[in-house]
Design a protein around this motif. Structure first.
Motif, PDB file in Angstrom:
ATOM      1  N   CYS A  54     -36.029  56.230 -35.685  1.00 40.32           N
ATOM      2  CA  CYS A  54     -37.286  55.650 -36.161  1.00 40.32           C
ATOM      3  C   CYS A  54     -36.982  54.650 -37.277  1.00 40.32           C
ATOM      4  CB  CYS A  54     -38.212  56.742 -36.684  1.00 40.32           C
ATOM      5  SG  CYS A  54     -38.705  57.954 -35.435  1.00 40.32           S
ATOM      6  N   ARG A  63     -44.221  60.163 -33.894  1.00 37.26           N
ATOM      7  CA  ARG A  63     -43.477  61.028 -32.976  1.00 37.26           C
ATOM      8  C   ARG A  63     -43.742  62.497 -33.290  1.00 37.26           C
ATOM      9  NH1 ARG A  63     -37.406  60.007 -31.652  1.00 37.26           N
ATOM     10  NH2 ARG A  63     -38.047  61.634 -30.191  1.00 37.26           N
ATOM     11  N   GLU A  67     -45.013  64.565 -30.367  1.00 36.40           N
ATOM     12  CA  GLU A  67     -43.878  65.244 -29.720  1.00 36.40           C
ATOM     13  C   GLU A  67     -43.544  66.500 -30.519  1.00 36.40           C
ATOM     14  OE1 GLU A  67     -40.527  62.623 -28.830  1.00 36.40           O
ATOM     15  OE2 GLU A  67     -41.835  60.924 -29.313  1.00 36.40           O
TER      16      GLU A  67
END
Length: 283
Positions: A54, A63, A67
């Motif tokens: 990132c 994320r 995720e």
């Protein structure tokens, strides 16, 4: 455009991104790092962002929200897991010489190792208590917020190349036995004796959000407060004060202090240099 992690320009932007990310961790996963020291968090999150590919903490936050599978690994970055057995041998020598005689007066004992990480300190205390003939009547509560760290702690398996340092520390702590009495070596690992774990309760507990769960005679919480800001340090010391019986003992890290907390007057030093304190009888 997102602020680049580690770039000098947007320090304020990075702080904003970090605050939002930490808030997202709290809202999404109920882990509260809002009271952790900013400089340390900034370093660890920058490392984590790099690991996850990132280019900013905002990307990492995105994320993290979408995720959930990456959160356990991120938690390993947010929680510091650096320890060794009998680290700071002088600390354990003080426990052996000044605290064990006090603990010996109790018919049963409860010890709390807060922020136990991968368990090195827990096994150190278990071995010390066994050497002093106290382990069989002791319950050790070993707590941490990181489930993976707790799993490693419960397994009691360490790399064999760490054993020489563990052995040196153990000897310098005033050991009455050989450390090799407590582990079996093989395949590059040292597996510590299951009998040491018989009286250890491994459990999830957050010093940031949870309450006291037991009355104990000894709290050992070393090199944890250093990652907290002043307010959270105050909360943690308050929990320890509440958990300790009258004249109970608190041990903290060599670079940590209770002096600036609201609870400083509740303790008196047993060893100022080695950060071992006894709760006052009237506290």
């Amino acid at each position: 455009m997102d602020a680049q992690v580690g770039s000098p320009r947007p320090a304020r932007d990075q702080d904003i991104e970090m605050t939002l990310l930490i808030e997202a961790v709290y809202l999404k996963y109920h882990y509260d790092f809002r009271g952790y020291a900013t400089a340390s968090l900034r370093r660890r999150l920058a490392t984590a962002a790099d690991r996850f590919g990132c280019r900013s903490l905002t990307q990492l936050q995105d994320r993290l929200i979408h995720e959930p599978g990456i959160f356990p690994e991120l938690l390993n970055y947010l929680t510091v897991q650096v320890s060794e057995m009998f680290r700071d041998p002088g600390y354990f020598k003080v426990l052996r010489e000044s605290v064990m005689p006090l603990l010996r007066t109790y018919p049963s004992l409860r010890v709390w190792v807060a922020g136990c990480s991968s368990g090195e300190e827990v096994y150190s205390l278990a071995i010390l208590l066994r050497e002093e003939g106290l382990l069989e009547r002791t319950t050790i509560y070993a707590t941490d917020i990181n489930p993976r760290a707790l799993e490693r702690a419960e397994a009691g398996v360490y790399e064999i190349d760490r054993i020489p340092k563990f052995t040196e520390n153990h000897r310098d702590s005033g050991a009455r036995t050989s450390l090799s009495d407590y582990y079996t070596a093989g395949y590059g690992r040292a597996v510590f004796d299951k009998s040491l774990r018989k009286n250890i309760v491994f459990s999830d507990h957050s010093l940031a959000t949870d309450s006291v769960f037991a009355e104990v005679q000894l709290v050992s919480c070393r090199n944890v407060l250093i990652y907290f800001d002043r307010k959270l340090q105050d909360r943690a010391i308050g929990l320890f004060r509440e958990a300790l019986v009258r004249r109970g003992v608190l041990g903290i890290g060599s670079k940590e202090s209770i002096r600036f907390t609201h609870h400083a007057e509740a303790f008196e030093p047993l060893s100022r240099d080695l950060r071992v304190y006894q709760k006052r009888g009237d506290a």
